[in-house]
Design a protein around this motif. Structure first.
Motif, short mmCIF file in Angstrom:
data_model
loop_
_atom_site.label_atom_id
_atom_site.label_comp_id
_atom_site.label_asym_id
_atom_site.label_seq_id
_atom_site.Cartn_x
_atom_site.Cartn_y
_atom_site.Cartn_z
N MET A 1 -70.38 -25.84 124.48
CA MET A 1 -69.09 -25.96 125.15
C MET A 1 -68.04 -26.40 124.13
N ALA A 2 -66.94 -25.68 124.07
CA ALA A 2 -65.86 -26.01 123.15
C ALA A 2 -64.61 -26.38 123.93
N ILE A 3 -63.89 -27.36 123.43
CA ILE A 3 -62.63 -27.78 124.04
C ILE A 3 -61.51 -27.52 123.05
N VAL A 4 -60.51 -26.74 123.49
CA VAL A 4 -59.37 -26.40 122.66
C VAL A 4 -58.12 -27.02 123.28
N LEU A 5 -57.36 -27.76 122.48
CA LEU A 5 -56.11 -28.35 122.94
C LEU A 5 -54.94 -27.67 122.25
N MET A 6 -53.96 -27.27 123.05
CA MET A 6 -52.80 -26.56 122.53
C MET A 6 -51.73 -27.54 122.03
N ASP A 7 -51.22 -27.28 120.85
CA ASP A 7 -50.16 -28.09 120.25
C ASP A 7 -48.88 -27.27 120.28
N TYR A 27 -66.75 -36.36 119.91
CA TYR A 27 -67.29 -35.01 119.84
C TYR A 27 -66.22 -34.07 119.27
N PRO A 28 -66.63 -32.88 118.81
CA PRO A 28 -65.66 -31.97 118.19
C PRO A 28 -64.62 -31.46 119.20
N VAL A 29 -63.38 -31.41 118.77
CA VAL A 29 -62.29 -30.79 119.52
C VAL A 29 -61.58 -29.86 118.56
N SER A 30 -61.09 -28.74 119.07
CA SER A 30 -60.35 -27.79 118.23
C SER A 30 -58.91 -27.71 118.73
N ASP A 179 -52.70 -37.94 129.88
CA ASP A 179 -53.75 -37.88 130.90
C ASP A 179 -54.94 -37.05 130.42
N THR A 180 -54.66 -35.99 129.68
CA THR A 180 -55.74 -35.13 129.18
C THR A 180 -56.58 -35.87 128.15
N ILE A 181 -55.93 -36.53 127.20
CA ILE A 181 -56.68 -37.28 126.18
C ILE A 181 -57.51 -38.37 126.83
N SER A 182 -56.92 -39.08 127.78
CA SER A 182 -57.64 -40.14 128.49
C SER A 182 -58.86 -39.58 129.20
N ALA A 183 -58.68 -38.46 129.91
CA ALA A 183 -59.79 -37.84 130.65
C ALA A 183 -60.91 -37.40 129.73
N LEU A 184 -60.55 -36.83 128.58
CA LEU A 184 -61.56 -36.35 127.65
C LEU A 184 -62.38 -37.51 127.06
N LEU A 185 -61.70 -38.61 126.77
CA LEU A 185 -62.40 -39.77 126.22
C LEU A 185 -63.32 -40.41 127.25
N LEU A 186 -62.84 -40.53 128.49
CA LEU A 186 -63.67 -41.11 129.55
C LEU A 186 -64.84 -40.20 129.89
N TRP A 187 -64.60 -38.91 129.89
CA TRP A 187 -65.67 -37.95 130.22
C TRP A 187 -66.81 -38.03 129.22
N ALA A 188 -66.47 -38.34 127.97
CA ALA A 188 -67.50 -38.43 126.94
C ALA A 188 -68.55 -39.48 127.26
N ALA A 193 -71.61 -35.09 130.08
CA ALA A 193 -71.16 -34.83 128.71
C ALA A 193 -72.30 -34.95 127.72
N LYS A 194 -73.27 -35.79 128.05
CA LYS A 194 -74.39 -36.02 127.13
C LYS A 194 -75.47 -34.95 127.26
N ARG A 195 -75.32 -34.06 128.23
CA ARG A 195 -76.34 -33.03 128.47
C ARG A 195 -75.92 -31.65 127.96
N VAL A 196 -74.77 -31.59 127.31
CA VAL A 196 -74.29 -30.31 126.81
C VAL A 196 -73.90 -30.47 125.35
N ALA A 197 -74.12 -29.43 124.56
CA ALA A 197 -73.73 -29.46 123.15
C ALA A 197 -72.24 -29.15 123.04
N LEU A 198 -71.47 -30.12 122.57
CA LEU A 198 -70.04 -29.94 122.38
C LEU A 198 -69.80 -29.51 120.94
N VAL A 199 -69.10 -28.37 120.76
CA VAL A 199 -69.02 -27.73 119.45
C VAL A 199 -67.59 -27.34 119.11
#
Length: 208
Positions: A1-7, A27-30, A179-188, A193-199
């Protein structure tokens, strides 16, 4: 699973949404940089210096034809020279005309870049890309386009992780907002989150 954040031009020095916050990710974020930004190359360099993968985010002009696509892609790849691939933007995107979409896939096949497309209709452009040998994938979900709360975002991430576990890789798309950054950090910290490979995003692209 990959997470891409738009800048799209946020302050990268900000503690809550900039590099200070992003360095703490477990975990990795792109990141997908809007190639129309005047400092796009500098933003790419900042992400790359931190070890993050970068995509060039591209929206073609409305009604673009093959020649328009060729020019736009040349400018985009020059703006983000260390991009691992191209993200179709959430505005006009690259699927306005079949000629433009085909030209984009041909350019990426020749350049060796990957391609992440938005989920539209039959996803014809991703199929064209895969047929041309371009490593590609369709965004599974744009998870914060309607200002979703952290709770809703975490639920979307759980659903994506479940899908990845059962069907293979998925790409989730979001934005650099508090809110997105907060959610991603809490979800980790959650079990899912621990059952999927984050790439990084490149690992979620295929030629299927």
């Amino acid at each position: 699973m990959a997470i891409v954040l738009m800048d799209d031009g946020v302050d990268l020095s900000a503690d809550t949404i900039g590099l200070p916050a992003l360095r703490s990710f477990p975990y990795p974020v792109s990141f997908a940089v809007d190639t129309s930004l005047p400092d796009a190359k500098d933003r790419m360099a900042a992400y790359r210096a931190e070890g993050f993968e970068v995509l060039a985010m591209v929206d073609l002009p409305q009604g673009a034809r093959a020649r328009d696509a060729e020019i736009s892609m040349s400018v985009a790849l020059e703006a983000i020279p260390e991009a691992v691939g191209v993200l179709e933007g959430v505005g006009e995107g690259v699927q306005g005309t079949r000629d433009a979409a085909r030209q984009v896939t041909e350019i990426l096949a020749a350049s060796g870049h990957g391609f992440v497309t938005q989920n539209k209709g039959l996803n014809t452009v991703q199929k064209l890309a895969a047929k041309a040998g371009v490593p590609s994938a369709v965004v599974f979900r744009d998870f914060d386009s309607s200002q979703q709360t952290p709770t809703v975002i975490r639920r979307f991430l759980d659903q994506a992780a479940f899908r990845a576990d059962n069907e293979g890789g998925v790409i989730m798309l979001g934005r650099l907002r508090e809110d997105t950054i907060s959610a991603l950090l809490l979800w980790a910290l959650q079990d899912r989150a621990k059952r999927v490979a984050l790439v990084p995003v490149s690992a979620a692209l295929t030629t299927q």
